[in-house]
Design a protein around this motif. Structure first.
Motif, PDB file in Angstrom:
ATOM      1  N   TRP A 407     -14.847  91.926  21.284  1.00 61.39           N
ATOM      2  CA  TRP A 407     -13.812  90.921  21.053  1.00 61.39           C
ATOM      3  C   TRP A 407     -12.956  90.651  22.294  1.00 61.39           C
ATOM      4  CZ3 TRP A 407     -11.578  93.334  15.906  1.00 61.39           C
ATOM      5  CH2 TRP A 407     -12.599  93.394  14.947  1.00 61.39           C
ATOM      6  N   ALA A 408     -13.042  91.520  23.300  1.00 63.23           N
ATOM      7  CA  ALA A 408     -12.144  91.439  24.448  1.00 63.23           C
ATOM      8  C   ALA A 408     -12.683  90.464  25.490  1.00 63.23           C
ATOM      9  CB  ALA A 408     -11.949  92.822  25.047  1.00 63.23           C
ATOM     10  N   ALA A 409     -12.799  89.210  25.116  1.00 60.63           N
ATOM     11  CA  ALA A 409     -13.409  88.222  25.997  1.00 60.63           C
ATOM     12  C   ALA A 409     -12.912  86.833  25.633  1.00 60.63           C
ATOM     13  CB  ALA A 409     -14.935  88.274  25.872  1.00 60.63           C
ATOM     14  N   HIS A 410     -12.994  85.945  26.605  1.00 59.04           N
ATOM     15  CA  HIS A 410     -12.714  84.538  26.334  1.00 59.04           C
ATOM     16  C   HIS A 410     -13.856  83.952  25.506  1.00 59.04           C
ATOM     17  CE1 HIS A 410      -9.135  83.899  28.734  1.00 59.04           C
ATOM     18  NE2 HIS A 410      -9.684  84.539  29.749  1.00 59.04           N
ATOM     19  N   GLU A 411     -13.511  83.358  24.400  1.00 62.63           N
ATOM     20  CA  GLU A 411     -14.440  82.614  23.549  1.00 62.63           C
ATOM     21  C   GLU A 411     -13.573  81.720  22.683  1.00 62.63           C
ATOM     22  OE1 GLU A 411     -15.337  83.683  20.074  1.00 62.63           O
ATOM     23  OE2 GLU A 411     -14.024  85.404  19.923  1.00 62.63           O
ATOM     24  N   TRP A 458     -24.146  95.108  23.961  1.00 63.58           N
ATOM     25  CA  TRP A 458     -23.289  93.945  24.172  1.00 63.58           C
ATOM     26  C   TRP A 458     -21.823  94.364  24.216  1.00 63.58           C
ATOM     27  CZ3 TRP A 458     -25.662  89.615  20.557  1.00 63.58           C
ATOM     28  CH2 TRP A 458     -26.836  89.135  21.162  1.00 63.58           C
ATOM     29  N   GLY A 459     -21.431  95.281  23.333  1.00 64.60           N
ATOM     30  CA  GLY A 459     -20.060  95.788  23.366  1.00 64.60           C
ATOM     31  C   GLY A 459     -19.760  96.487  24.674  1.00 64.60           C
ATOM     32  N   ILE A 460     -20.701  97.292  25.151  1.00 63.88           N
ATOM     33  CA  ILE A 460     -20.530  97.984  26.431  1.00 63.88           C
ATOM     34  C   ILE A 460     -20.423  96.974  27.569  1.00 63.88           C
ATOM     35  CG2 ILE A 460     -21.741  99.481  28.069  1.00 63.88           C
ATOM     36  CD1 ILE A 460     -22.816 100.987  25.528  1.00 63.88           C
ATOM     37  N   HIS A 461     -21.245  95.939  27.517  1.00 66.47           N
ATOM     38  CA  HIS A 461     -21.190  94.883  28.537  1.00 66.47           C
ATOM     39  C   HIS A 461     -19.789  94.286  28.612  1.00 66.47           C
ATOM     40  CE1 HIS A 461     -22.874  91.364  30.812  1.00 66.47           C
ATOM     41  NE2 HIS A 461     -21.793  90.797  30.298  1.00 66.47           N
ATOM     42  N   VAL A 462     -19.197  93.962  27.470  1.00 68.75           N
ATOM     43  CA  VAL A 462     -17.870  93.348  27.468  1.00 68.75           C
ATOM     44  C   VAL A 462     -16.809  94.351  27.912  1.00 68.75           C
ATOM     45  CG1 VAL A 462     -16.122  92.204  26.067  1.00 68.75           C
ATOM     46  CG2 VAL A 462     -18.530  91.667  25.709  1.00 68.75           C
ATOM     47  N   ALA A 463     -16.940  95.598  27.508  1.00 65.62           N
ATOM     48  CA  ALA A 463     -15.967  96.607  27.919  1.00 65.62           C
ATOM     49  C   ALA A 463     -15.903  96.721  29.437  1.00 65.62           C
ATOM     50  CB  ALA A 463     -16.322  97.954  27.302  1.00 65.62           C
ATOM     51  N   VAL A 464     -17.034  96.547  30.087  1.00 62.95           N
ATOM     52  CA  VAL A 464     -17.113  96.676  31.545  1.00 62.95           C
ATOM     53  C   VAL A 464     -16.778  95.364  32.248  1.00 62.95           C
ATOM     54  CG1 VAL A 464     -18.670  97.149  33.486  1.00 62.95           C
ATOM     55  CG2 VAL A 464     -18.796  98.545  31.394  1.00 62.95           C
ATOM     56  N   ASN A 465     -17.279  94.247  31.729  1.00 60.45           N
ATOM     57  CA  ASN A 465     -17.138  92.949  32.397  1.00 60.45           C
ATOM     58  C   ASN A 465     -15.992  92.102  31.872  1.00 60.45           C
ATOM     59  OD1 ASN A 465     -19.705  92.553  34.219  1.00 60.45           O
ATOM     60  ND2 ASN A 465     -20.450  93.493  32.328  1.00 60.45           N
ATOM     61  N   ARG A 466     -15.493  92.425  30.661  1.00 61.64           N
ATOM     62  CA  ARG A 466     -14.485  91.624  29.977  1.00 61.64           C
ATOM     63  C   ARG A 466     -14.954  90.172  29.843  1.00 61.64           C
ATOM     64  NH1 ARG A 466     -10.373  94.803  27.601  1.00 61.64           N
ATOM     65  NH2 ARG A 466      -8.912  93.056  27.807  1.00 61.64           N
ATOM     66  N   ALA A 467     -16.248  90.003  29.606  1.00 60.00           N
ATOM     67  CA  ALA A 467     -16.869  88.706  29.344  1.00 60.00           C
ATOM     68  C   ALA A 467     -18.124  88.961  28.536  1.00 60.00           C
ATOM     69  CB  ALA A 467     -17.215  87.986  30.642  1.00 60.00           C
ATOM     70  N   TYR A 486      -8.546  89.374  31.253  1.00 56.86           N
ATOM     71  CA  TYR A 486      -7.678  90.447  31.730  1.00 56.86           C
ATOM     72  C   TYR A 486      -8.515  91.607  32.278  1.00 56.86           C
ATOM     73  CZ  TYR A 486      -4.414  87.593  29.133  1.00 56.86           C
ATOM     74  OH  TYR A 486      -3.687  86.517  28.675  1.00 56.86           O
ATOM     75  N   PRO A 487      -9.183  91.374  33.410  1.00 57.62           N
ATOM     76  CA  PRO A 487     -10.143  92.345  33.937  1.00 57.62           C
ATOM     77  C   PRO A 487      -9.536  93.686  34.313  1.00 57.62           C
ATOM     78  CG  PRO A 487      -9.704  90.604  35.552  1.00 57.62           C
ATOM     79  CD  PRO A 487      -9.087  90.170  34.258  1.00 57.62           C
ATOM     80  N   GLU A 488      -8.220  93.743  34.469  1.00 54.18           N
ATOM     81  CA  GLU A 488      -7.590  95.027  34.775  1.00 54.18           C
ATOM     82  C   GLU A 488      -7.734  96.033  33.627  1.00 54.18           C
ATOM     83  OE1 GLU A 488      -4.388  92.314  33.032  1.00 54.18           O
ATOM     84  OE2 GLU A 488      -6.095  92.138  34.409  1.00 54.18           O
ATOM     85  N   GLN A 489      -8.159  95.549  32.462  1.00 53.27           N
ATOM     86  CA  GLN A 489      -8.353  96.428  31.305  1.00 53.27           C
ATOM     87  C   GLN A 489      -9.807  96.859  31.137  1.00 53.27           C
ATOM     88  OE1 GLN A 489      -5.904  97.708  29.916  1.00 53.27           O
ATOM     89  NE2 GLN A 489      -4.257  96.343  30.582  1.00 53.27           N
TER      90      GLN A 489
END
Length: 560
Positions: A407-411, A458-467, A486-489
């Motif tokens: 969920w931590a991504a722009h969409e 996919w969740g791991i991808h977003v956790a690392v890339n925030r996308a 918010y890539p600092e997270q």
């Protein structure tokens, strides 16, 4: 090397191993036998445990990892949805209506058309209308839950049969979307879903059992070998999944290791504790253990029911009079958590807004003061907005941060239905995985499927890339990655994988036997088709599961 006198059933060679005991994969081979990991070491030593009956699995440059564990998921419900009118594969109004019409035509004897999986961002203001459904199904009632389970789309006949009209008041824990004259428009939020949902025919025991097994196989195909079902109870359209799990655990068809989170009825109080204790006593069969209680403290931000410390904004950026819903009053929440903690339950909170997070942490602080420290391993799920003052309290209280990284991504649901109504300052506090990690919180990970994809990679991808990955359902239509959210997270790859393995194993009280690749632990293992640690971070989401093992038994093999 260990257990060197025991013959290996399987040895894994030809790739690296993420053991979970270090931050990088190691060059090693692994042997399993009797359902356990026998050895982790150099290939020559590991091969010495084989004989003619041993299987040798060539990783072919891929990566061997511990089985993924989903710390917040709803397979029993998701599986039934997969067997019914499943909208999760579509991303347009026309696509939804086509699937609904085709399902109704293919199931002429169904008294109700039920299912779900639609996404709020597909519709104007996130609210589909009854008129849309009336066009494709005018003659039978329809109820379709949205992908997050916090809203339902209904047609006119469903409303009429349920007695819901312009004079029906909003329930205390929900809201009816209305037309200008006050008539229900066709979207029901939170507790308002029950006004119609109680009339939906419940799935039969056989259908519910089949749904759970379909869901289990889907999770195996994604490398998930254990999970915590975050909603054990009876819900509209579904039978009591407590009984569904007991049946599957009893007949051996449940192969995954499952912790069940018993539903806390927010319409009741402490009088339900003896019932929960009895369910815990009878709910430990085979691979299923109902040892957790789920408390849903608030709703979601997209429909303004997530509980916030400050009010939501309107479209002009001005504060409204609404700061969301608190489902369990703070005083009762504190009393309940103290009682549950004293009884030895783990408490699993749905806490999405910053006020709900604070209320949950306050209740845990009161429980620790009253009962002392223990090993119950409480956790807060979702954590969309966390006030900076509360970041350090997770570690102080020993509470795990249960993240839904996808969920931590722009969409669209974030950019159109959330950020404008939170405002820039509060939006920057969303999904603070990096800050939680730096503050010493234990991170565990889940998907909340069927709300979103259960694919851990996919969740791991977003956790690392925030996308989101470019091939995910909510990816940009351009085929190009969106800017990081918010890539600092962001987390490191090792941190994200650990959250989905050792982290979730800890919260499920399975860390002594699973979660890492170590001698003596269960051989719950996953073979990936590549080593994401050796590739660019933006390619993590392209990784696929080749094989999944539970107790050293192959439960999934890719045909690709």
């Amino acid at each position: 090397m260990a257990n060197s006198r025991q013959r290996a059933d399987i040895v894994f060679v030809g790739g690296r191993v993420f053991t979970g005991t270090s931050s990088e994969p190691i060059e090693a081979a692994v042997a399993t036998g009797g359902g356990r990991i026998l050895a982790v070491g150099d290939e020559t030593s590991v091969r010495s445990l084989t004989d003619g009956a041993s299987e040798v699995v060539d990783l072919a440059g891929g990566l061997l990892v511990p089985g993924f564990q989903d710390a917040h998921v709803h397979p029993a419900v998701a599986g039934v949805q997969m067997l019914r009118c499943d909208l999760s594969g579509q991303r347009s109004v026309d696509g939804y209506l086509t699937v609904i019409a085709e399902y109704a035509k293919a199931n002429p004897d169904a008294a109700w058309i039920s299912g779900g999986g639609w996404s709020m961002d597909v519709f104007p203001d996130g609210t589909p209308t009854r008129a849309m459904l009336d066009v494709v199904v005018p003659d039978r009632p329809v109820l379709l839950t949205n992908r997050d389970g916090h809203g339902a789309w209904v047609n006119s006949l469903a409303l009429r049969l349920s007695g819901v009209d312009r004079d029906t008041p909003d329930p205390a824990d929900g809201r009816i979307e209305r037309e200008p004259d006050g008539s229900p428009a066709g979207t029901l939020h939170e507790g308002a879903m029950d006004l119609v949902g109680v009339h939906v025919p419940v799935a039969t025991p056989d259908e519910a059992h089949a749904g759970l097994l379909v869901a289990q196989q889907h999770l195996f195909s994604l490398g998930v070998t254990s999970w915590q079902d975050a909603m054990i109870g009876a819900f509209p359209g579904n039978p009591d999944n407590f009984d569904v799990y007991l049946r599957a655990a009893g007949d051996g068809s449940l192969q995954a290791r499952v912790v069940g989170a018993l539903w806390w009825d927010r319409e009741r109080g402490l009088e339900q504790l003896p019932e929960l204790e009895e369910r815990r006593r009878t709910g430990q069969v085979g691979r299923f253990k109902a040892t957790t209680v789920k408390i849903m403290q608030d709703g979601i931000a997209e429909n303004f029911t997530a509980s916030m410390l400050e009010p939501y904004l309107d479209r002009c950026g001005c504060p409204t009079g609404n700061s969301g819903l608190t489902f369990v009053a703070p005083q009762l929440l504190t009393e309940a958590v103290c009682a549950l903690d004293r009884s030895g339950f783990q408490v699993h909170f749905h806490a999405l807004g910053d006020r709900a997070v604070r209320e949950a942490l306050d209740a845990l602080a009161a429980a620790r003061a009253a009962n002392g420290t223990n090993d119950n391993r409480h956790h807060l799920a979702h954590l969309q907005v966390v006030h900076p003052d509360d970041l350090g309290r997770f570690a102080q209280l020993g509470a795990a941060a249960n993240i839904q990284a996808l969920w931590a991504a722009h969409e669209p649901q974030m950019d159109e239905l959330t950020i404008p109504f939170l405002g820039p300052e509060r939006s920057a506090l969303q999904y603070p995985f990096g800050d939680l990690q730096r503050a010493g919180a234990r991170l565990v990970a889940g998907s909340d499927w069927s709300v979103s994809s259960p694919n851990p990679l996919w969740g791991i991808h977003v956790a690392v890339n925030r996308a989101v990955p470019v091939d995910a359902p909510n990816a940009s239509a351009t085929g190009k990655p969106r800017e990081p959210f918010y890539p600092e997270q962001a987390l490191t790859l090792a941190q994200a994988v650990t959250a989905y393995t050792a982290g979730s194993a800890w919260v499920n009280h399975l860390d002594d036997v699973t979660g890492t690749v170590e001698v003596g632990k269960y051989a719950d293992l996953v073979v990936l088709d590549r080593d994401p640690f050796e590739r660019p971070a933006e390619e993590i989401g392209e990784t696929r599961v080749r094989r999944t093992y539970v107790d050293g038994r192959l439960v999934f093999a890719s045909t690709d």
